[in-house]
Scaffold this motif. Structure first.
Motif, PDB file in Angstrom:
ATOM      1  N   SER A  20      21.948 -34.674  34.243  1.00 11.25           N
ATOM      2  CA  SER A  20      20.717 -34.493  35.005  1.00 11.25           C
ATOM      3  C   SER A  20      20.949 -33.400  36.039  1.00 11.25           C
ATOM      4  CB  SER A  20      20.300 -35.805  35.668  1.00 11.25           C
ATOM      5  OG  SER A  20      19.055 -35.678  36.333  1.00 11.25           O
ATOM      6  N   TYR A  21      19.865 -32.990  36.697  1.00 11.14           N
ATOM      7  CA  TYR A  21      19.951 -31.894  37.671  1.00 11.14           C
ATOM      8  C   TYR A  21      18.820 -32.050  38.660  1.00 11.14           C
ATOM      9  CZ  TYR A  21      21.998 -27.219  38.587  1.00 11.14           C
ATOM     10  OH  TYR A  21      22.700 -26.152  39.091  1.00 11.14           O
ATOM     11  N   PHE A  22      19.157 -31.947  39.953  1.00  8.58           N
ATOM     12  CA  PHE A  22      18.120 -31.947  40.983  1.00  8.58           C
ATOM     13  C   PHE A  22      18.096 -30.583  41.637  1.00  8.58           C
ATOM     14  CE2 PHE A  22      16.256 -32.503  45.153  1.00  8.58           C
ATOM     15  CZ  PHE A  22      15.135 -33.260  44.860  1.00  8.58           C
ATOM     16  N   LEU A  23      17.017 -29.839  41.426  1.00 11.20           N
ATOM     17  CA  LEU A  23      16.868 -28.488  41.959  1.00 11.20           C
ATOM     18  C   LEU A  23      15.909 -28.527  43.133  1.00 11.20           C
ATOM     19  CD1 LEU A  23      17.675 -25.523  41.623  1.00 11.20           C
ATOM     20  CD2 LEU A  23      15.671 -25.244  40.165  1.00 11.20           C
ATOM     21  N   ASP A  24      16.472 -28.480  44.307  1.00 10.64           N
ATOM     22  CA  ASP A  24      15.671 -28.623  45.514  1.00 10.64           C
ATOM     23  C   ASP A  24      14.673 -27.476  45.660  1.00 10.64           C
ATOM     24  OD1 ASP A  24      14.954 -29.973  47.782  1.00 10.64           O
ATOM     25  OD2 ASP A  24      16.532 -29.156  49.030  1.00 10.64           O
ATOM     26  N   VAL A  25      13.540 -27.766  46.271  1.00 13.94           N
ATOM     27  CA  VAL A  25      12.534 -26.790  46.714  1.00 13.94           C
ATOM     28  C   VAL A  25      11.684 -26.191  45.589  1.00 13.94           C
ATOM     29  CG1 VAL A  25      12.165 -24.616  47.965  1.00 13.94           C
ATOM     30  CG2 VAL A  25      13.921 -26.175  48.729  1.00 13.94           C
ATOM     31  N   ASP A  26      12.264 -25.954  44.420  1.00 11.72           N
ATOM     32  CA  ASP A  26      11.560 -25.145  43.431  1.00 11.72           C
ATOM     33  C   ASP A  26      10.168 -25.656  43.074  1.00 11.72           C
ATOM     34  OD1 ASP A  26      13.551 -23.211  43.223  1.00 11.72           O
ATOM     35  OD2 ASP A  26      13.351 -23.118  41.052  1.00 11.72           O
ATOM     36  N   ALA A  27       9.948 -26.955  43.052  1.00  9.17           N
ATOM     37  CA  ALA A  27       8.646 -27.485  42.636  1.00  9.17           C
ATOM     38  C   ALA A  27       7.730 -27.806  43.805  1.00  9.17           C
ATOM     39  CB  ALA A  27       8.837 -28.740  41.773  1.00  9.17           C
ATOM     40  N   THR A  28       8.164 -27.507  45.032  1.00 12.90           N
ATOM     41  CA  THR A  28       7.285 -27.739  46.180  1.00 12.90           C
ATOM     42  C   THR A  28       6.262 -26.615  46.273  1.00 12.90           C
ATOM     43  OG1 THR A  28       8.554 -26.450  47.785  1.00 12.90           O
ATOM     44  CG2 THR A  28       9.248 -28.726  47.431  1.00 12.90           C
ATOM     45  N   GLY A  29       5.406 -26.713  47.244  1.00 10.02           N
ATOM     46  CA  GLY A  29       4.394 -25.679  47.434  1.00 10.02           C
ATOM     47  C   GLY A  29       4.864 -24.517  48.280  1.00 10.02           C
ATOM     48  N   ALA A  60       3.872 -28.276  38.497  1.00  7.21           N
ATOM     49  CA  ALA A  60       5.203 -28.336  37.883  1.00  7.21           C
ATOM     50  C   ALA A  60       5.371 -29.525  36.956  1.00  7.21           C
ATOM     51  CB  ALA A  60       6.269 -28.383  38.978  1.00  7.21           C
ATOM     52  N   ASN A  61       4.293 -30.258  36.657  1.00 10.93           N
ATOM     53  CA  ASN A  61       4.459 -31.534  35.957  1.00 10.93           C
ATOM     54  C   ASN A  61       4.993 -31.392  34.537  1.00 10.93           C
ATOM     55  OD1 ASN A  61       2.203 -32.509  33.760  1.00 10.93           O
ATOM     56  ND2 ASN A  61       1.351 -30.940  35.100  1.00 10.93           N
ATOM     57  N   GLN A  62       4.777 -30.257  33.902  1.00 12.08           N
ATOM     58  CA  GLN A  62       5.288 -30.088  32.540  1.00 12.08           C
ATOM     59  C   GLN A  62       6.770 -29.720  32.518  1.00 12.08           C
ATOM     60  OE1 GLN A  62       2.031 -27.289  31.299  1.00 12.08           O
ATOM     61  NE2 GLN A  62       1.957 -28.606  29.497  1.00 12.08           N
ATOM     62  N   ALA A  63       7.267 -29.169  33.620  1.00 10.55           N
ATOM     63  CA  ALA A  63       8.658 -28.712  33.658  1.00 10.55           C
ATOM     64  C   ALA A  63       9.629 -29.808  34.069  1.00 10.55           C
ATOM     65  CB  ALA A  63       8.795 -27.533  34.614  1.00 10.55           C
ATOM     66  N   LEU A  64       9.152 -30.806  34.818  1.00  6.35           N
ATOM     67  CA  LEU A  64      10.022 -31.815  35.409  1.00  6.35           C
ATOM     68  C   LEU A  64       9.931 -33.157  34.699  1.00  6.35           C
ATOM     69  CD1 LEU A  64       9.245 -31.257  39.196  1.00  6.35           C
ATOM     70  CD2 LEU A  64      11.174 -30.344  37.902  1.00  6.35           C
ATOM     71  N   ASN A  87      21.322 -30.642  24.475  1.00  6.65           N
ATOM     72  CA  ASN A  87      20.203 -31.570  24.650  1.00  6.65           C
ATOM     73  C   ASN A  87      19.405 -31.331  25.918  1.00  6.65           C
ATOM     74  OD1 ASN A  87      20.668 -33.174  22.281  1.00  6.65           O
ATOM     75  ND2 ASN A  87      22.445 -34.057  23.322  1.00  6.65           N
ATOM     76  N   GLY A  88      19.815 -30.358  26.729  1.00  2.00           N
ATOM     77  CA  GLY A  88      19.101 -30.091  27.958  1.00  2.00           C
ATOM     78  C   GLY A  88      19.513 -31.030  29.070  1.00  2.00           C
ATOM     79  N   LEU A  89      18.976 -30.793  30.254  1.00  2.00           N
ATOM     80  CA  LEU A  89      19.258 -31.606  31.428  1.00  2.00           C
ATOM     81  C   LEU A  89      17.975 -32.283  31.891  1.00  2.00           C
ATOM     82  CD1 LEU A  89      21.504 -29.030  33.308  1.00  2.00           C
ATOM     83  CD2 LEU A  89      22.276 -31.175  32.284  1.00  2.00           C
ATOM     84  N   VAL A  90      18.080 -33.511  32.361  1.00  2.00           N
ATOM     85  CA  VAL A  90      16.930 -34.247  32.874  1.00  2.00           C
ATOM     86  C   VAL A  90      16.670 -33.735  34.283  1.00  2.00           C
ATOM     87  CG1 VAL A  90      15.962 -36.514  33.385  1.00  2.00           C
ATOM     88  CG2 VAL A  90      17.538 -36.232  31.455  1.00  2.00           C
ATOM     89  N   LEU A  91      15.605 -32.967  34.427  1.00  2.00           N
ATOM     90  CA  LEU A  91      15.393 -32.169  35.632  1.00  2.00           C
ATOM     91  C   LEU A  91      14.474 -32.846  36.637  1.00  2.00           C
ATOM     92  CD1 LEU A  91      15.805 -29.417  37.086  1.00  2.00           C
ATOM     93  CD2 LEU A  91      13.785 -28.604  35.848  1.00  2.00           C
ATOM     94  N   GLY A  92      14.883 -32.768  37.904  1.00  2.00           N
ATOM     95  CA  GLY A  92      14.040 -33.217  39.001  1.00  2.00           C
ATOM     96  C   GLY A  92      13.982 -32.176  40.086  1.00  2.00           C
ATOM     97  N   ARG A 119       9.547 -19.711  39.201  1.00  2.00           N
ATOM     98  CA  ARG A 119      10.166 -21.022  39.380  1.00  2.00           C
ATOM     99  C   ARG A 119       9.978 -21.891  38.141  1.00  2.00           C
ATOM    100  NH1 ARG A 119       9.873 -22.804  45.538  1.00  2.00           N
ATOM    101  NH2 ARG A 119       9.907 -20.776  46.561  1.00  2.00           N
ATOM    102  N   LEU A 120       8.777 -21.846  37.590  1.00  2.00           N
ATOM    103  CA  LEU A 120       8.543 -22.608  36.365  1.00  2.00           C
ATOM    104  C   LEU A 120       9.457 -22.136  35.240  1.00  2.00           C
ATOM    105  CD1 LEU A 120       4.645 -22.893  36.381  1.00  2.00           C
ATOM    106  CD2 LEU A 120       6.272 -24.795  36.485  1.00  2.00           C
ATOM    107  N   ALA A 121       9.639 -20.831  35.131  1.00  2.00           N
ATOM    108  CA  ALA A 121      10.477 -20.286  34.070  1.00  2.00           C
ATOM    109  C   ALA A 121      11.922 -20.748  34.210  1.00  2.00           C
ATOM    110  CB  ALA A 121      10.397 -18.759  34.079  1.00  2.00           C
ATOM    111  N   ARG A 122      12.460 -20.708  35.421  1.00  2.00           N
ATOM    112  CA  ARG A 122      13.862 -21.094  35.565  1.00  2.00           C
ATOM    113  C   ARG A 122      14.052 -22.606  35.502  1.00  2.00           C
ATOM    114  NH1 ARG A 122      14.772 -18.637  41.627  1.00  2.00           N
ATOM    115  NH2 ARG A 122      14.242 -20.455  42.907  1.00  2.00           N
ATOM    116  N   MET A 123      13.042 -23.390  35.933  1.00  2.00           N
ATOM    117  CA  MET A 123      13.135 -24.836  35.739  1.00  2.00           C
ATOM    118  C   MET A 123      13.140 -25.176  34.255  1.00  2.00           C
ATOM    119  SD  MET A 123      11.000 -26.706  38.817  1.00  2.00           S
ATOM    120  CE  MET A 123       9.503 -25.726  38.776  1.00  2.00           C
TER     121      MET A 123
END
Length: 668
Positions: free
Chosen positions: A414-423, A470-474, A457-462, A444-448
């Motif tokens: 999993s991965y928690f990427l701070d700030v990217d999905a905020t406004g 950002a609901n489709q990316a996270l 298998n990818g990472l479970v992103l938050g 931001r959407l592209a890099r998320m």
């Protein structure tokens, strides 16, 4: 997350078939709606009103003032907007195309307007040909308005005459919120009495703000949009929908809006693409410290009976090692690091590993204002880094890909990427990497998305306090569940009361219990005002939790209500854990997770399809998920209701013979 002392500042700056949730949105046919005889492209010869059929009635726009009124199918006349607060000048002639489209202009202000019926809504769009601003719509002015719905965090439903919000400690009047930064959903709404309401959606949220006033003690709102070529905000759209007046109806309408346009994410689809995502279902979330991030701490959680957890750790010198990650996976948990791509500091003196970058990323990638000055970063340290600079460099330098690989070299899934999905978005004037706020959001959407697809298998992103865009990316977020009131930031700056970043293995900022002042507790957690707007819009797409610094044990006096809200909304509790807290609170955590897990496993991928208040004081509330998959009734009061004691919650899964009961206060 732990190293980001200025996180509060981020939150502050920052299909033809419509989904009609049962008992949420008024389903009315357009029978009896006005029809028109205008020929395509013909000018309307008389009058200044434009009438358009909408679901539930007919909307009428006064082209001279942009006042909007409606007549509902039940025969009620309601005001959807007063006249614009901006002098628009004399309107040009109206041109009709069929019965569902009209156009006109305001030549003096350089604005063209298109009004249309779109999926049963009145959609009014403006295009400006020069930089200007418009204050519109002006809402809450109808005499029957009873409550304002506002997506601050999870969501609030505020009586328009409530003195606490109009002039008291929770005062909104006189304040303004940026729609793209300060709200989790780009909408607001009103209940208008007579089982009628209105939803206002602003898909053009960048450049749009919402101002609050209290005219004669009644809470009103006015949107303002800045048309700015440099910012890319020369277009402005507001979509109006008539609803049944339910407190979550605006969010149900927004869910429909997203689904119609293919912008509604799906946890079921995310699980199909990455099976590890399924481990979010039934999981509580916790950031770990000290022995809690070791294999022994993970095994202790499992021995307590906790079968699902998301475990996070900071990017400091002592992350979870391979043995701890392996133990977490064996236990059925997700585990992931905290990271941020937003801050840059001189690597020789950076106070956080996430702020140290190779080469000359700092200062070359700093976001710069119109005068060329760098935008100061977290807590006055370094600078904010430009997502445009990173995107341009990534194909050659792979800064972000290399960072991600290094962070999950221990096997984290999993991965928690701070700030990217905020406004918190930036316009960057930096030479060679200029961008608008909309461009920042796109980057931001592209890099998320790249992180989500990382590896086999990818990472479970938050991410933090995720905006709906950002609901489709996270797969999950930490923060959008908290309706933060401004007073919280001042309280957090008081390190004596709130706690600081010490001791290293259990910082007080996370572990020190705090008594919220009464006004803050009321503004953020009083169940009379709380409503699940975010869950109505996005449940089944994103797993939503509270802010990382507001762990379940941080606010002792709010524990009962927070536990009831979590079960009512089918959302996980968020913790911070070290060896001592595991020993002290582990049994209680395990009992709460054991109750939550089967409910979330069954309904976490389903929409919230009904929300009701069952008593006049709003003390007893009920939600339904998946049209009956799960029904939850929470009693926030002190008196029993239909056999449900005060301070308790009953949940019934489809097929259950009897409800499952939880009384959180009995666990402490």
């Amino acid at each position: 997350m732990p190293n980001k002392s200025s996180s509060p500042g981020h939150a502050r700056r920052r299909s033809e078939t419509r989904f009609l949730a049962l008992s949420l949105v008024l389903a009315v046919t357009a029978a009896g709606a006005t029809t028109y005889a205008f020929t395509a492209g013909a000018e309307q010869p008389h009058g200044r009103d434009v009438e358009l059929a909408v679901d539930g009635g007919t909307a009428v726009v006064d082209t001279a003032t942009l006042a909007v009124r409606a007549r509902t199918g039940a025969g009620h006349d309601v005001t959807l907007s007063d006249a614009a607060g901006t002098d628009l000048g004399k309107p040009g002639p109206v041109t009709r195309t069929g019965t569902a489209l009209a156009r006109w202009s305001y030549p003096e202000r350089g604005i063209d307007v298109t009004a249309r019926t779109d999926h049963g809504r009145l959609s009014l769009s403006m295009k400006a040909h020069r930089d200007t601003a418009v204050s519109w719509p002006v809402t809450g002015t109808d005499a029957t308005a009873t409550a304002l719905q506002l997506p601050r965090g999870e969501g609030l439903d505020i009586p328009v005459k409530d003195a606490f919000w109009t002039k008291g400690k929770g005062q909104l009047a006189g304040s303004t919120v940026d729609m793209s930064e300060g709200l989790t959903l780009p909408l607001w709404g009103y209940s208008l009495g007579n089982r009628t309401g209105v939803s206002y959606l602003t898909p053009t949220d960048i450049g749009t703000s919402l101002a609050f006033t209290a005219d004669k003690g009644r809470l009103r709102t006015t949107a303002e949009h800045a048309f700015d070529r440099g910012e890319g905000t020369r277009d402005y759209t507001v979509a109006f929908a008539l609803t049944d007046g339910n407190a979550v109806a605006p969010a149900a309408d927004y869910r429909s809006y997203l689904a119609e346009r293919g912008r509604l994410g799906s946890l079921k689809r995310k699980i199909a693409e990455n099976p590890a995502t399924e481990k979010l279902l039934g999981a509580f979330h916790a950031y770990t410290w000290g022995t809690a991030r070791e294999a022994a701490g993970v095994e202790q959680l499992r021995r307590l009976g906790v079968d699902r957890m998301w475990l996070g750790y900071d990017a400091g010198p002592d992350p979870m090692d391979k043995a701890a990650v392996s133990a977490a996976k064996k236990a059925g948990y997700l585990v992931g690091p905290y990271d941020s791509f937003a801050n840059g500091q001189d690597p020789k003196s950076a106070d956080s590993p996430t702020s140290a970058w190779p080469g000359t990323v700092y200062p070359d990638f700093c976001v710069r204002d119109a005068k060329g000055k760098p935008e100061t970063g977290f807590g006055g340290r370094g600078c904010y880094l430009s997502s445009q600079a990173f995107e341009q460099a990534e194909p050659r330098k792979h800064y972000l890909a290399k960072r991600t690989r290094s962070m999950v070299a221990n096997g984290a899934d999993s991965y928690f990427l701070d700030v990217d999905a905020t406004g918190e978005l930036f316009r960057d004037h930096g030479k060679g990497h200029r961008m608008t706020k909309a461009g920042d959001r796109t980057n931001r959407l592209a890099r998320m998305k790249r992180i989500e697809e990382h590896g086999k298998n990818g990472l479970v992103l938050g991410s933090e306090s995720a905006g709906a865009w950002a609901n489709q990316a996270l797969a999950f977020d930490h923060g959008a569940g908290t309706p933060v009131a401004d007073g919280l930031w001042a309280l957090q700056k008081d390190r004596e009361k709130w706690g600081g970043y010490y001791p290293e293995n259990a910082p007080g900022i996370f572990f020190k219990p705090v008594d919220l002042p009464a006004d803050l507790a009321k503004a953020m957690y009083d169940p009379r005002y709380r409503v699940p707007l975010y869950e109505t819009a996005l449940h089944g797409s994103v797993v939503n939790a509270e802010r990382w610094e507001l762990s379940y044990e941080k606010l002792p006096r709010q524990k009962k209500d927070r536990a009831l809200l979590a079960m009512l909304y089918n959302t996980p509790l968020n913790y911070v854990l070290d060896g001592a807290s595991l020993k002290k609170h582990g049994t209680e955590l395990a009992a709460l997770q054991k109750y939550f897990a089967p409910l979330h496993k069954a309904a976490g991928t389903e929409p919230l399809t009904s929300y009701r208040r069952l008593t006049g004081d709003n003390a007893v509330q009920r939600t339904v998920f998946g049209g009956g998959t799960l029904t939850v009734t929470a009693n926030f009061g002190t008196k029993a209701y239909d056999g449900l004691p005060g301070g308790c919650v009953d949940a019934r899964l489809k097929g259950d013979d009897a409800p499952r009961r939880l009384c959180p206060a009995e666990l402490g």
